[in-house]
Each structure stands twice: as C-alpha cells, then as structure tokens.
Design an enzyme around this catalytic site. Sequence first.
Site, short mmCIF file in Angstrom:
data_model
loop_
_atom_site.label_atom_id
_atom_site.label_comp_id
_atom_site.label_asym_id
_atom_site.label_seq_id
_atom_site.Cartn_x
_atom_site.Cartn_y
_atom_site.Cartn_z
N HIS A 69 -0.91 -76.33 -43.55
CA HIS A 69 0.06 -75.23 -43.63
C HIS A 69 -0.29 -74.13 -42.63
O HIS A 69 0.58 -73.57 -41.96
CB HIS A 69 0.11 -74.65 -45.04
CG HIS A 69 0.85 -73.35 -45.10
ND1 HIS A 69 2.23 -73.28 -45.10
CD2 HIS A 69 0.41 -72.07 -45.13
CE1 HIS A 69 2.60 -72.00 -45.13
NE2 HIS A 69 1.51 -71.25 -45.15
N GLU A 70 -1.58 -73.83 -42.53
CA GLU A 70 -2.02 -72.74 -41.65
C GLU A 70 -1.80 -73.07 -40.17
O GLU A 70 -1.72 -72.16 -39.34
CB GLU A 70 -3.50 -72.44 -41.89
CG GLU A 70 -3.85 -71.97 -43.29
CD GLU A 70 -3.31 -70.58 -43.62
OE1 GLU A 70 -3.01 -69.82 -42.68
OE2 GLU A 70 -3.19 -70.27 -44.82
#
Length: 246
Positions: A69-70
């Site tokens: 996600h990051e």
Amino acid sequence: LSQNISSLISKNLFERILVHRNDRACGAKGFYTYEAFITATKTFAAFGTTGDTNTRNKEIAAFLAQTSHETTGGWATAPDGPYSWGYCYNREQGSPGDYCASSQQWPCAPGKKYFGRGPIQISYNYNYGAAGSAIGVNLLNNPDLVANDAVVSFKTALWFWMTAQQPKPSAHDVITGRWSPSVADSAPGRVPGFGVITNIINGGMECNSGSNALMDNRIGFYRRYCQILGVDPGNNLDCANQRPFG
C-alpha cells in the site's frame, strides 16, 4: 532461520505477489529483489518464523500488504487489478519536504531530507536515526541509502514492523497473537487483527472515520496475498471504529 522464510515464500511466490513491481511505469523497477528481502530478514530472526505455519504466512502477507500500500502504483482499472502493483516506488512521490523534526537524539544532518523511502516509506529524522542505529547504518547522514540499497531498504521496513513504539505494540506482536489489548486499548476499539496494524502505521489519517479508500486499499492487498499464500485473513481487518493510539 532465513531458510524458514524462503521455505514459506519462494521466489516464484514473491514474483506472483509483487507481479508488476518491475513494470516500466514503476519508479523503483529493478530495485526490490527477492534476494534483498530474504537477506534483510536474517537481521530480524523472529520475522515470519514465529508461531505455526498459518501464523507465519499471515505475517508475511500482512507485511507485504502494508508495504505494498505504501509503495503502490496501482489504480482501479490497472492490469491484474489494483492489488497487483505493490512495490512500484521506493521514494515518496511529488515534491516532499524535509521531514525534519527537532530532536536532540537524532538531529537532522545539514541538507538532508527525510521524506518517505523504502517499503514502509520511513519518514522523519528520528525514524531514520533509530532505524539506522538498529541495523548499524548511519541513515541520518545517508538517508538516500534507503532508496539506493535494497537490503537496507527492506531492513528499515522490517525494523518498523518488529519494533514497538510506545504506546503502540509492534505489528509483529499483533499479527502473531502476542499482543493483548489493555483496557485503554479495548475501550477505543483497538482489537487484535490486521486493522490495528493499519492503526499503528497511520491511524491518525485512516482510522475511526468509517470506511475510507486508504484503509480499504491495505485490506485489498492483504486479502489477495493471503489467498496466494493459502491462509485465512482472520477478523478485524479494518480500523473504521478504532481510535488512533495516543
């Protein structure tokens, strides 16, 4: 112990999970290698080796999901879906600032910027300082190492994952079932599960505000990775009703 990790996640599985990370559209193409990941795990012997096989697979899925996600390059209609584009970037996009906070222990080095780098997008001088101290690398003076050396990069993310920062537990202790919420945690709805890891990482932005796209994106990666690794994602995947840690 590193053998234990590679017996659970082979290079083939790693490539299936992070299938588009070397796409030409990705800024970090060629950077994040399976070998760098396995090498970095040797510094954190408890990662992916704690508990039964199911627990160990869940930890690998959760770590790769949160970091995907990051670093995602995915979008709603992306080829193979938005959750196939983790690890696309190794530095914060746009024009990030200095991320320099006043700190006696970890003072900023002149001219250095501590914006998000690596799988967990480690930010701020105090995190670069503490992570560097833990892994034996001077990241205060050399923050770019996190975007230039893949082993160091993975190590910073594993450091964040394995290390409790009061009053928060470590993500490792949460996913392996070693964290028992205190009364102070239970009242605000912080219960064991993937959701509280999102709270640890970015609770102030993503938790206690109902459903939101960022939180849901993390869950989407986690569900896909659990499916590939053959484990049940478990309960309490969101933090929609959890107050952030103090």
